[in-house]
Design an enzyme around this catalytic site. Structure first.
Site, PDB file in Angstrom:
ATOM      1  N   ARG A  28      34.225  42.955  40.424  1.00  0.00           N
ATOM      2  CA  ARG A  28      33.469  42.463  41.583  1.00  0.00           C
ATOM      3  C   ARG A  28      33.993  43.096  42.866  1.00  0.00           C
ATOM      4  O   ARG A  28      33.230  43.537  43.718  1.00  0.00           O
ATOM      5  CB  ARG A  28      33.567  40.937  41.666  1.00  0.00           C
ATOM      6  CG  ARG A  28      32.665  40.232  40.652  1.00  0.00           C
ATOM      7  CD  ARG A  28      33.048  38.765  40.490  1.00  0.00           C
ATOM      8  NE  ARG A  28      32.135  38.025  39.627  1.00  0.00           N
ATOM      9  CZ  ARG A  28      32.139  38.068  38.295  1.00  0.00           C
ATOM     10  NH1 ARG A  28      32.989  38.850  37.655  1.00  0.00           N
ATOM     11  NH2 ARG A  28      31.287  37.358  37.591  1.00  0.00           N
ATOM     12  N   SER A 171      25.588  34.923  32.785  1.00  0.00           N
ATOM     13  CA  SER A 171      25.803  34.778  34.224  1.00  0.00           C
ATOM     14  C   SER A 171      26.004  36.142  34.865  1.00  0.00           C
ATOM     15  O   SER A 171      25.924  36.275  36.080  1.00  0.00           O
ATOM     16  CB  SER A 171      27.008  33.894  34.478  1.00  0.00           C
ATOM     17  OG  SER A 171      28.172  34.543  34.029  1.00  0.00           O
ATOM     18  N   ASP A 312      35.100  32.936  27.281  1.00  0.00           N
ATOM     19  CA  ASP A 312      35.935  34.049  26.824  1.00  0.00           C
ATOM     20  C   ASP A 312      37.208  33.559  26.155  1.00  0.00           C
ATOM     21  O   ASP A 312      37.932  34.345  25.536  1.00  0.00           O
ATOM     22  CB  ASP A 312      36.297  34.979  27.998  1.00  0.00           C
ATOM     23  CG  ASP A 312      35.250  36.073  28.164  1.00  0.00           C
ATOM     24  OD1 ASP A 312      34.425  36.244  27.248  1.00  0.00           O
ATOM     25  OD2 ASP A 312      35.260  36.753  29.210  1.00  0.00           O
ATOM     26  N   ARG A 386      38.697  40.914  22.301  1.00  0.00           N
ATOM     27  CA  ARG A 386      39.121  39.509  22.176  1.00  0.00           C
ATOM     28  C   ARG A 386      39.311  39.073  20.716  1.00  0.00           C
ATOM     29  O   ARG A 386      40.064  38.149  20.450  1.00  0.00           O
ATOM     30  CB  ARG A 386      38.153  38.576  22.904  1.00  0.00           C
ATOM     31  CG  ARG A 386      38.048  38.889  24.374  1.00  0.00           C
ATOM     32  CD  ARG A 386      37.642  37.721  25.235  1.00  0.00           C
ATOM     33  NE  ARG A 386      37.448  38.172  26.607  1.00  0.00           N
ATOM     34  CZ  ARG A 386      38.439  38.484  27.446  1.00  0.00           C
ATOM     35  NH1 ARG A 386      39.701  38.354  27.073  1.00  0.00           N
ATOM     36  NH2 ARG A 386      38.178  38.927  28.658  1.00  0.00           N
ATOM     37  N   ALA A 443      56.049  21.880  -4.571  1.00  0.00           N
ATOM     38  CA  ALA A 443      56.582  22.342  -5.844  1.00  0.00           C
ATOM     39  C   ALA A 443      55.805  23.568  -6.316  1.00  0.00           C
ATOM     40  O   ALA A 443      54.585  23.626  -6.175  1.00  0.00           O
ATOM     41  CB  ALA A 443      56.475  21.230  -6.873  1.00  0.00           C
ATOM     42  N   SER A 445      56.004  26.572  -5.082  1.00  0.00           N
ATOM     43  CA  SER A 445      55.712  27.586  -4.060  1.00  0.00           C
ATOM     44  C   SER A 445      56.706  28.744  -4.166  1.00  0.00           C
ATOM     45  O   SER A 445      56.535  29.764  -3.513  1.00  0.00           O
ATOM     46  CB  SER A 445      55.768  26.964  -2.670  1.00  0.00           C
ATOM     47  OG  SER A 445      57.026  26.363  -2.464  1.00  0.00           O
ATOM     48  N   GLY A 446      57.753  28.567  -4.971  1.00  0.00           N
ATOM     49  CA  GLY A 446      58.730  29.642  -5.129  1.00  0.00           C
ATOM     50  C   GLY A 446      59.969  29.437  -4.271  1.00  0.00           C
ATOM     51  O   GLY A 446      60.787  30.354  -4.129  1.00  0.00           O
ATOM     52  N   THR A 449      63.732  30.184  -5.967  1.00  0.00           N
ATOM     53  CA  THR A 449      64.080  31.600  -6.178  1.00  0.00           C
ATOM     54  C   THR A 449      64.168  32.339  -4.853  1.00  0.00           C
ATOM     55  O   THR A 449      65.086  33.144  -4.649  1.00  0.00           O
ATOM     56  CB  THR A 449      63.027  32.290  -7.074  1.00  0.00           C
ATOM     57  OG1 THR A 449      61.795  31.591  -6.944  1.00  0.00           O
ATOM     58  CG2 THR A 449      63.462  32.337  -8.503  1.00  0.00           C
TER      59      THR A 449
HETATM   60  O1   DC Z   1      62.151  20.870  -5.176  1.00  0.00           O
HETATM   61  P1   DC Z   1      62.274  19.903  -6.385  1.00  0.00           P
HETATM   62  O2   DC Z   1      61.053  19.869  -7.251  1.00  0.00           O
HETATM   63  O3   DC Z   1      63.518  20.144  -7.170  1.00  0.00           O
HETATM   64  O4   DC Z   1      62.413  18.459  -5.731  1.00  0.00           O
HETATM   65  C1   DC Z   1      62.550  17.313  -6.494  1.00  0.00           C
HETATM   66  C2   DC Z   1      61.972  16.120  -5.801  1.00  0.00           C
HETATM   67  O5   DC Z   1      62.748  15.783  -4.651  1.00  0.00           O
HETATM   68  C3   DC Z   1      60.529  16.279  -5.319  1.00  0.00           C
HETATM   69  O6   DC Z   1      59.789  15.148  -5.694  1.00  0.00           O
HETATM   70  C4   DC Z   1      60.634  16.328  -3.841  1.00  0.00           C
HETATM   71  C5   DC Z   1      61.936  15.675  -3.518  1.00  0.00           C
HETATM   72  N1   DC Z   1      62.640  16.260  -2.390  1.00  0.00           N
HETATM   73  C6   DC Z   1      62.587  15.607  -1.192  1.00  0.00           C
HETATM   74  O7   DC Z   1      61.939  14.590  -1.073  1.00  0.00           O
HETATM   75  N2   DC Z   1      63.279  16.100  -0.124  1.00  0.00           N
HETATM   76  C7   DC Z   1      63.977  17.240  -0.233  1.00  0.00           C
HETATM   77  N3   DC Z   1      64.627  17.712   0.850  1.00  0.00           N
HETATM   78  C8   DC Z   1      64.018  17.924  -1.463  1.00  0.00           C
HETATM   79  C9   DC Z   1      63.314  17.418  -2.533  1.00  0.00           C
END
Ligand code: DC
Length: 647
Positions: A28, A171, A312, A386, A443, A445-446, A449
């Site tokens: 402007r 506008s 925007d 954007r 439970a 989710s890994g 490990t």
């Molecule tokens: O992670 P896991 O499956 O070994 O955990 C066993 C149980 O303990 C599960 O039911 C969740 C619980 N737990 C909890 O309440 N708080 C935590 N910090 C860890 C595990």
């Protein structure tokens, strides 16, 4: 195609981000200065594609422009009257404002002009503006018999007079007519019946015109009267761009951190400052200083927000909504389907890729967040700056997000990614850092490990808090305590001697295998939901980490309860079916269906219990491991954790 990977913030945002000058203000001011009778000085202007398009065009119309002091100050010597030109061709590039502001000015001049723009601009609508201008005495026609660019303008001045224009479409049309109106022979009486979208932009236009000595009379809310006048030169300081600032304020809200933008305040001329009020309503704390605005993220509730006046920032809010605790509905923005791209469709498609549940409504979109399901993705940006900037924000807490064609931000914010980096938490020396890494998640989710390998990689101790709850359950089974005897269970939690290490011991005897038995699996969620048990175990977990000077701790409530101030918090997740598949592969003698329904039950119990339910901790990284190997997850986490440590 070029791609940019966003590295998440390992901790909440902090500091100030540089924001370039406002695009709306700059364009402007450039136009009014180019029409003024004399020399104007402009500081803080934005230099980006959209404003370069305007600068080039006003030069072509005869204005003289000089950039002084490293782009900090711009001097413009204006033409002082309707421009005269011979055969002019103007390229608006992809700039909506440049095109909508200049077409009326060119029409009010004298000469012949062909005006055009990028493919993208060619697909945007111009019909209403053409109809209005031709009705006021201009001679403009489309070169391809449509309402689209390129256009041919036979400029012989514009007579002006009275006209009605709908405020529903854009506008920018209204602003363009108003800024050219002082050049019309009879001036302009513009009536805008109905609702005017983005009203603050029109207010900004009127404000800038008055800074250049041209007055717009407003006898009522929907009528603008401009008499024939000459713009006077002026000295202007451009405000930082409020739309651009929205990304940084949003970064603070998303990461639960702070972000400050200097040079903006509550009295800003830009309507997009309203976005900050939305964040405030969602729970953020805002410091409204005269010299800056600072947002401090404090959780995100939900709500319904009409963004028609500051559309925007609709994309910014959509990204924020992915991290909210409940539904966010954005209304009043149906017209953003005709911006750089169909922004509503683009948001639906890209947010869906990231695991966000989102649906299109008549005039906006509805986002139903579920943080457990967020995941990184390759983001298409549709040549819309954007889209790139707003979707990058999701990558601040979700690993694996990549922006395709990241340089499309050059349209308005060439240094966007560098500015975003300014908010990244500053690294510290490793010895100064009590490194507690909290890894929570459902439970399968890994977690175990990943936590083990990450601890090894970072040379930190590792602690599995789930094993502690399991050991209490196993001890209760050994002692024949009935599952309904909660007092009995909590007495066991206090008296049993539990040692968690490579192997697990209960009262001196090895229970490593025992704590993984189906009986323990059954009992442990009851044990873990018992408050008196948690009261005993949580302080032990804290003591463990502080005694060792940090460590990688995994569980369900580490980031929320045990160490809410953990150095680095991760919520590790994966799709239900994939978690069930992993558990099924580890077990024997149970059907997949049984594993799946047991997981569902545990997810439900863990996340709905009243004491320390499993939830995404504020600011925690959300990491979906569904399609990644343990090595990939650990590698990514180590990279992100490394950003916290001074090299
Ligand atoms: O992670 P896991 O499956 O070994 O955990 C066993 C149980 O303990 C599960 O039911 C969740 C619980 N737990 C909890 O309440 N708080 C935590 N910090 C860890 C595990």
């Amino acid at each position: 195609m070029e791609r940019r990977r966003i590295t998440p913030f390992a901790r909440p945002s902090e500091g100030s981000a540089n924001v370039p000058g406002s695009k709306s203000h700059t364009n402007r001011v450039l136009l009014c200065a180019a029409l003024a009778d004399g020399a104007s000085r402009i500081s803080g202007a934005l230099f980006a594609d959209d404003t370069e398009a305007m600068l080039e065009a006003v030069r072509a119309l005869g204005a003289k422009t000089v950039i002084v002091e490293d782009e900090e100050i711009l001097e413009i010597n204006g033409v002082g009257k309707p421009p005269r030109f011979g055969n002019l061709t103007v390229d608006f590039r992809s700039s909506g404002t440049t095109s909508r502001f200049l077409i009326p000015v060119i029409a009010a001049g004298h000469g012949t002009a062909v005006v055009d723009g990028s493919e993208q601009l060619r697909s945007r609508p111009f019909g209403e503006q053409l109809a209005a201008l031709n009705a006021l005495g201009a001679q403009i026609s489309s070169l391809n018999d449509s309402d689209e660019l390129p256009l041919e303008i036979h400029a012989r001045g514009v007579k002006g007079g009275e006209i009605e224009v709908s405020g529903e479409a854009s506008s920018q049309f209204i602003s363009g007519l108003l800024m050219a109106a002082p050049l019309f022979e009879e001036g302009l009486t513009l009536k805008v019946p109905g609702r005017l979208v983005s009203r603050p932009y029109v207010d900004l236009t009127v404000e800038v015109m008055s800074d250049f000595g041209v007055f717009v009379e407003m006898p009522d809310d929907s009528t603008f009267v401009v008499r024939p006048q000459t713009y006077a030169p002026s000295n202007i300081l451009i405000e930082p761009d409020a739309s651009a600032a929205s990304y940084f304020f949003a970064a603070a809200a998303i990461t639960g951190g702070t972000a400050r933008v200097e040079g903006l305040n509550a009295a800003s001329l830009q309507g997009d400052i309203e976005f900050v009020r939305v964040l405030e309503k969602l729970g953020a704390k805002v410091v409204w200083d005269d010299a800056y605005i600072q947002v401090e993220g404090r959780g995100l509730s939900g709500g319904r927000f009409d963004l028609s006046d500051f559309s925007d920032t609709a994309q910014t809010l959509a990204s924020v909504a992915a991290f909210a605790d409940s539904e966010i509905e954005i209304t009043g923005v149906g017209f953003i389907r005709a911006k750089e791209t169909n922004r509503i469709a683009a948001l639906v498609s890209e947010l869906t890729k990231c695991g966000v549940e989102v649906s299109e409504t008549n005039d906006g979109l509805k986002i139903t967040p579920n943080k457990w399901l967020l995941r990184g993705a390759e983001i298409d940006t549709y040549e819309d700056h954007r889209m790139a900037m707003s979707m990058s924000l999701i990558g601040l807490r979700v690993p694996g997000l990549e922006i395709r064609d990241p340089s499309c931000v050059e349209k308005t914010f060439p240094s966007f990614y560098e500015s975003l980096e300014m908010l990244r938490p500053k690294p510290q020396k490793r010895p100064d850092l009590l490194a507690v890494i909290a890894i929570d998640g459902p439970a399968g989710s890994g977690k175990s490990t990943v936590a083990k390998q990450l601890a090894r990689e970072l040379r930190l101790p590792n602690f599995d808090t789930g094993a502690m709850y399991r050991a209490v359950a196993a001890a209760a089974l050994r002692a024949n305590v009935h599952p309904s005897d909660l007092d009995g269970i909590s007495a066991i939690a206090q008296t049993a001697e539990i040692a968690i290490g490579e192997r697990i011991f209960i009262d001196g005897s090895d229970a490593t295998e025992e704590i993984r038995s189906p009986e323990v699996n059954q009992l442990v969620s009851v044990v873990a939901a018992t408050s008196s048990v948690r009261k005993v175990l949580v302080p032990r977990q804290r003591k463990w980490a502080t005694d060792l000077g940090g460590g990688v701790m995994e569980g369900r409530d580490i980031g929320t309860k045990v160490f809410p101030d953990a150095t680095f918090k991760v919520f590790l997740t994966a799709e239900l079916a994939i978690r069930a598949r992993r558990r099924f592969d580890e077990s024997s003698g149970v059907s997949f269906e049984d594993v799946l329904s047991d997981l569902k039950r545990r997810d439900h119990v863990d996340s709905t219990r009243s004491d320390s339910p499993l939830e995404v901790a504020p600011g925690a990284l959300i990491f979906d491991s569904s399609r990644l190997s343990t090595e990939e997850v650990v590698g990514e986490l180590a990279i992100i954790f490394d950003t916290l440590i001074e090299p």
